[in-house]
Design a protein around this motif. Structure first.
Motif, PDB file in Angstrom:
ATOM      1  N   LEU A 217       0.828  -1.207   0.000  1.00  0.00           N
ATOM      2  CA  LEU A 217       0.000   0.000   0.000  1.00  0.00           C
ATOM      3  C   LEU A 217       0.861   1.254   0.000  1.00  0.00           C
ATOM      4  O   LEU A 217       0.577   2.223  -0.724  1.00  0.00           O
ATOM      5  CB  LEU A 217      -0.936  -0.013   1.208  1.00  0.00           C
ATOM      6  N   ARG A 218       1.909   1.243   0.782  1.00  0.00           N
ATOM      7  CA  ARG A 218       2.820   2.387   0.803  1.00  0.00           C
ATOM      8  C   ARG A 218       3.533   2.542  -0.533  1.00  0.00           C
ATOM      9  O   ARG A 218       3.676   3.651  -1.065  1.00  0.00           O
ATOM     10  CB  ARG A 218       3.826   2.221   1.937  1.00  0.00           C
ATOM     11  N   ARG A 219       3.990   1.437  -1.090  1.00  0.00           N
ATOM     12  CA  ARG A 219       4.717   1.471  -2.360  1.00  0.00           C
ATOM     13  C   ARG A 219       3.829   1.994  -3.485  1.00  0.00           C
ATOM     14  O   ARG A 219       4.290   2.699  -4.389  1.00  0.00           O
ATOM     15  CB  ARG A 219       5.223   0.066  -2.690  1.00  0.00           C
ATOM     16  N   LEU A 220       2.546   1.661  -3.424  1.00  0.00           N
ATOM     17  CA  LEU A 220       1.614   2.066  -4.474  1.00  0.00           C
ATOM     18  C   LEU A 220       1.084   3.479  -4.307  1.00  0.00           C
ATOM     19  O   LEU A 220       0.390   3.992  -5.190  1.00  0.00           O
ATOM     20  CB  LEU A 220       0.435   1.083  -4.514  1.00  0.00           C
ATOM     21  N   GLY A 221       1.349   4.110  -3.175  1.00  0.00           N
ATOM     22  CA  GLY A 221       0.865   5.461  -2.938  1.00  0.00           C
ATOM     23  C   GLY A 221      -0.586   5.527  -2.503  1.00  0.00           C
ATOM     24  O   GLY A 221      -1.254   6.558  -2.656  1.00  0.00           O
ATOM     25  N   VAL A 222      -1.082   4.460  -1.922  1.00  0.00           N
ATOM     26  CA  VAL A 222      -2.471   4.414  -1.459  1.00  0.00           C
ATOM     27  C   VAL A 222      -2.627   5.250  -0.193  1.00  0.00           C
ATOM     28  O   VAL A 222      -1.783   5.197   0.704  1.00  0.00           O
ATOM     29  CB  VAL A 222      -2.900   2.953  -1.187  1.00  0.00           C
ATOM     30  N   ARG A 223      -3.706   6.016  -0.116  1.00  0.00           N
ATOM     31  CA  ARG A 223      -4.008   6.773   1.094  1.00  0.00           C
ATOM     32  C   ARG A 223      -5.232   6.216   1.816  1.00  0.00           C
ATOM     33  O   ARG A 223      -5.240   6.100   3.029  1.00  0.00           O
ATOM     34  CB  ARG A 223      -4.269   8.254   0.760  1.00  0.00           C
ATOM     35  N   SER A 224      -6.293   5.885   1.076  1.00  0.00           N
ATOM     36  CA  SER A 224      -7.520   5.418   1.733  1.00  0.00           C
ATOM     37  C   SER A 224      -7.612   3.895   1.640  1.00  0.00           C
ATOM     38  O   SER A 224      -7.378   3.310   0.579  1.00  0.00           O
ATOM     39  CB  SER A 224      -8.764   6.065   1.117  1.00  0.00           C
ATOM     40  N   VAL A 225      -7.944   3.281   2.764  1.00  0.00           N
ATOM     41  CA  VAL A 225      -8.060   1.829   2.859  1.00  0.00           C
ATOM     42  C   VAL A 225      -9.391   1.493   3.512  1.00  0.00           C
ATOM     43  O   VAL A 225      -9.730   2.049   4.562  1.00  0.00           O
ATOM     44  CB  VAL A 225      -6.912   1.226   3.697  1.00  0.00           C
ATOM     45  N   ARG A 226     -10.119   0.587   2.889  1.00  0.00           N
ATOM     46  CA  ARG A 226     -11.328   0.058   3.519  1.00  0.00           C
ATOM     47  C   ARG A 226     -11.058  -1.375   3.943  1.00  0.00           C
ATOM     48  O   ARG A 226     -10.565  -2.189   3.161  1.00  0.00           O
ATOM     49  CB  ARG A 226     -12.509   0.106   2.554  1.00  0.00           C
ATOM     50  N   THR A 227     -11.377  -1.665   5.187  1.00  0.00           N
ATOM     51  CA  THR A 227     -11.242  -3.012   5.712  1.00  0.00           C
ATOM     52  C   THR A 227     -12.371  -3.243   6.707  1.00  0.00           C
ATOM     53  O   THR A 227     -13.319  -2.461   6.748  1.00  0.00           O
ATOM     54  CB  THR A 227      -9.851  -3.232   6.338  1.00  0.00           C
ATOM     55  N   GLY A 228     -12.286  -4.308   7.482  1.00  0.00           N
ATOM     56  CA  GLY A 228     -13.381  -4.585   8.400  1.00  0.00           C
ATOM     57  C   GLY A 228     -12.920  -5.148   9.727  1.00  0.00           C
ATOM     58  O   GLY A 228     -11.818  -5.707   9.840  1.00  0.00           O
ATOM     59  N   LEU A 229     -13.767  -4.969  10.723  1.00  0.00           N
ATOM     60  CA  LEU A 229     -13.641  -5.667  11.991  1.00  0.00           C
ATOM     61  C   LEU A 229     -14.918  -6.460  12.190  1.00  0.00           C
ATOM     62  O   LEU A 229     -16.021  -5.913  12.154  1.00  0.00           O
ATOM     63  CB  LEU A 229     -13.426  -4.701  13.158  1.00  0.00           C
ATOM     64  N   SER A 230     -14.760  -7.755  12.375  1.00  0.00           N
ATOM     65  CA  SER A 230     -15.898  -8.661  12.457  1.00  0.00           C
ATOM     66  C   SER A 230     -16.422  -8.743  13.878  1.00  0.00           C
ATOM     67  O   SER A 230     -15.677  -9.068  14.808  1.00  0.00           O
ATOM     68  CB  SER A 230     -15.474 -10.044  11.969  1.00  0.00           C
ATOM     69  N   TRP A 231     -17.720  -8.474  14.020  1.00  0.00           N
ATOM     70  CA  TRP A 231     -18.367  -8.650  15.324  1.00  0.00           C
ATOM     71  C   TRP A 231     -18.243 -10.106  15.763  1.00  0.00           C
ATOM     72  O   TRP A 231     -17.993 -10.389  16.941  1.00  0.00           O
ATOM     73  CB  TRP A 231     -19.818  -8.216  15.213  1.00  0.00           C
ATOM     74  N   ALA A 232     -18.377 -11.029  14.827  1.00  0.00           N
ATOM     75  CA  ALA A 232     -18.240 -12.450  15.162  1.00  0.00           C
ATOM     76  C   ALA A 232     -16.833 -12.761  15.673  1.00  0.00           C
ATOM     77  O   ALA A 232     -16.660 -13.494  16.655  1.00  0.00           O
ATOM     78  CB  ALA A 232     -18.578 -13.309  13.945  1.00  0.00           C
ATOM     79  N   ASP A 233     -15.820 -12.195  15.032  1.00  0.00           N
ATOM     80  CA  ASP A 233     -14.436 -12.450  15.458  1.00  0.00           C
ATOM     81  C   ASP A 233     -14.154 -11.911  16.856  1.00  0.00           C
ATOM     82  O   ASP A 233     -13.238 -12.384  17.535  1.00  0.00           O
ATOM     83  CB  ASP A 233     -13.451 -11.818  14.478  1.00  0.00           C
ATOM     84  N   SER A 234     -14.939 -10.917  17.278  1.00  0.00           N
ATOM     85  CA  SER A 234     -14.669 -10.304  18.584  1.00  0.00           C
ATOM     86  C   SER A 234     -14.851 -11.283  19.733  1.00  0.00           C
ATOM     87  O   SER A 234     -14.377 -11.021  20.853  1.00  0.00           O
ATOM     88  CB  SER A 234     -15.558  -9.075  18.791  1.00  0.00           C
ATOM     89  N   PHE A 235     -15.489 -12.417  19.475  1.00  0.00           N
ATOM     90  CA  PHE A 235     -15.679 -13.435  20.515  1.00  0.00           C
ATOM     91  C   PHE A 235     -14.584 -14.506  20.490  1.00  0.00           C
ATOM     92  O   PHE A 235     -14.594 -15.413  21.317  1.00  0.00           O
ATOM     93  CB  PHE A 235     -17.059 -14.087  20.363  1.00  0.00           C
ATOM     94  N   ARG A 236     -13.649 -14.411  19.558  1.00  0.00           N
ATOM     95  CA  ARG A 236     -12.541 -15.364  19.520  1.00  0.00           C
ATOM     96  C   ARG A 236     -11.558 -15.069  20.655  1.00  0.00           C
ATOM     97  O   ARG A 236     -11.432 -13.911  21.107  1.00  0.00           O
ATOM     98  CB  ARG A 236     -11.788 -15.256  18.201  1.00  0.00           C
ATOM     99  N   PRO A 237     -10.804 -16.067  21.107  1.00  0.00           N
ATOM    100  CA  PRO A 237      -9.722 -15.803  22.061  1.00  0.00           C
ATOM    101  C   PRO A 237      -8.699 -14.842  21.434  1.00  0.00           C
ATOM    102  O   PRO A 237      -8.381 -14.957  20.242  1.00  0.00           O
ATOM    103  CB  PRO A 237      -9.107 -17.186  22.296  1.00  0.00           C
ATOM    104  N   ASP A 238      -8.241 -13.887  22.207  1.00  0.00           N
ATOM    105  CA  ASP A 238      -7.224 -12.924  21.769  1.00  0.00           C
ATOM    106  C   ASP A 238      -7.704 -12.029  20.623  1.00  0.00           C
ATOM    107  O   ASP A 238      -6.894 -11.506  19.850  1.00  0.00           O
ATOM    108  CB  ASP A 238      -5.932 -13.635  21.352  1.00  0.00           C
ATOM    109  N   ALA A 239      -9.014 -11.830  20.524  1.00  0.00           N
ATOM    110  CA  ALA A 239      -9.542 -10.998  19.444  1.00  0.00           C
ATOM    111  C   ALA A 239      -9.001  -9.576  19.501  1.00  0.00           C
ATOM    112  O   ALA A 239      -8.585  -9.011  18.482  1.00  0.00           O
ATOM    113  CB  ALA A 239     -11.065 -10.980  19.494  1.00  0.00           C
TER     114      ALA A 239
END
Length: 305
Positions: A217-239
């Motif tokens: 991303l840095r090499r390509l000159g990207v500034r805006s990134v869309r990603t996610g945080l999963s509500w389901a994953d929040s219940f995993r150990p060490d989430a």
């Protein structure tokens, strides 16, 4: 580091929301309203975005408008893949965006647009060039999906999986970089369109590609990134440890953080597409993540919406 919070992903797509449980999206609308309000209560400067719709459907936006959702968000988002899944041609992109703009005063983001290399890598290269011609300057955010191909062993988040035929397998070839880490022909072309084009890249729980992604991303000159945080994953150990690592890695970018995926034990049905048993629990997750990663208030992203 967080510029926006997106409430769910593709809510009008049955691979992401169970329309058998919620056929008129009333439960979705109620959940989206309380979640967007919770984000604003946590940090009023965060741009709230209605989850990117796929397909691009004016009737769905009218539905959300009628249910009051658009009164609680700052922007709308659309997703389009005319060379892979949509039943319209790539040259119709401006028309499709304008159909949504005509319904509301809210800005319309393009939070996923992409072309697979399922048929040929040259198709992606041509499609990227044509997409840039058609869409540059038409939206506050344009985010290309995606940086990496989806590993074959992981499986795509769709409803019917292999039964979808080639539609399913296209999911594995949306990246600018192959599964083995080598660039595709379109990668060099993509760098010509940053920073106006950002990236949408989903990271799986404890994704081993995270650091490599940041380097690219840095090499390509990207500034805006869309990603996610999963509500389901929040219940995993060490989430939280994983969430912290992901957010720290992306701290130099303007991040749109998508909140979605119902934990099986907190859904009306035991599936990530299910409406939650208690909509306020999803809202609380959104607010907690915003407080953790965006703090109470910033002003650096004013004007994005």
């Amino acid at each position: 580091m967080i510029e926006a919070a997106m409430i769910w992903n593709e809510p009008n797509n049955k691979s992401h929301w169970d329309i058998e449980i919620d056929p008129d999206w009333s439960q979705f609308a109620e959940m989206a309203i309380v979640a967007a309000d919770a984000v604003k209560d946590a940090n009023p400067d965060i741009v709230t975005v209605l989850g990117g719709i796929s397909p691009i459907d004016p009737l769905f936006i009218r539905n959300m408008q009628g249910k009051g959702v658009l009164d609680h968000v700052d922007a709308i988002a659309v997703h389009g893949f005319p060379l892979d899944w949509n039943l319209w041609q790539i040259g119709e992109w401006p028309q499709r965006v304008d159909e949504i703009k005509a319904l509301t005063h809210l800005p319309v983001w393009i939070s996923e647009v992409g072309v697979s290399t399922f048929g040929a890598e040259e198709v992606q290269l041509w499609g990227l060039r044509r997409t840039a011609e058609l869409l540059k300057g038409r939206a506050p955010r344009i985010q290309w999906y995606s940086l990496f191909d989806l590993p074959q062993a992981w499986g795509a988040t769709t409803r019917h999986r292999e039964a979808e035929g080639s539609s399913y397998y296209r999911h594995f070839y949306m990246g600018l970089i192959r599964e083995d880490g080598t660039p595709k022909p379109a990668l060099e072309e993509f760098a010509l369109h940053t920073p106006e084009f950002g990236i949408c890249q989903w990271f799986h729980f404890e994704d081993p590609r995270l650091d490599e992604a940041v380097t690219w991303l840095r090499r390509l000159g990207v500034r805006s990134v869309r990603t996610g945080l999963s509500w389901a994953d929040s219940f995993r150990p060490d989430a939280l440890a994983w969430f912290d690592r992901q957010m720290a890695a992306l701290e130099d970018f303007d991040v749109t953080l998508t909140f979605c995926f119902t934990p099986e034990h907190r859904g009306i049905a035991p599936h990530h597409t299910s409406p939650p048993l208690v909509k306020e629990e999803f809202a609380a997750f959104c607010a907690t993540m915003i407080e953790r990663y965006a703090g109470r208030a910033t002003t650096r992203m004013r004007g994005v919406a």
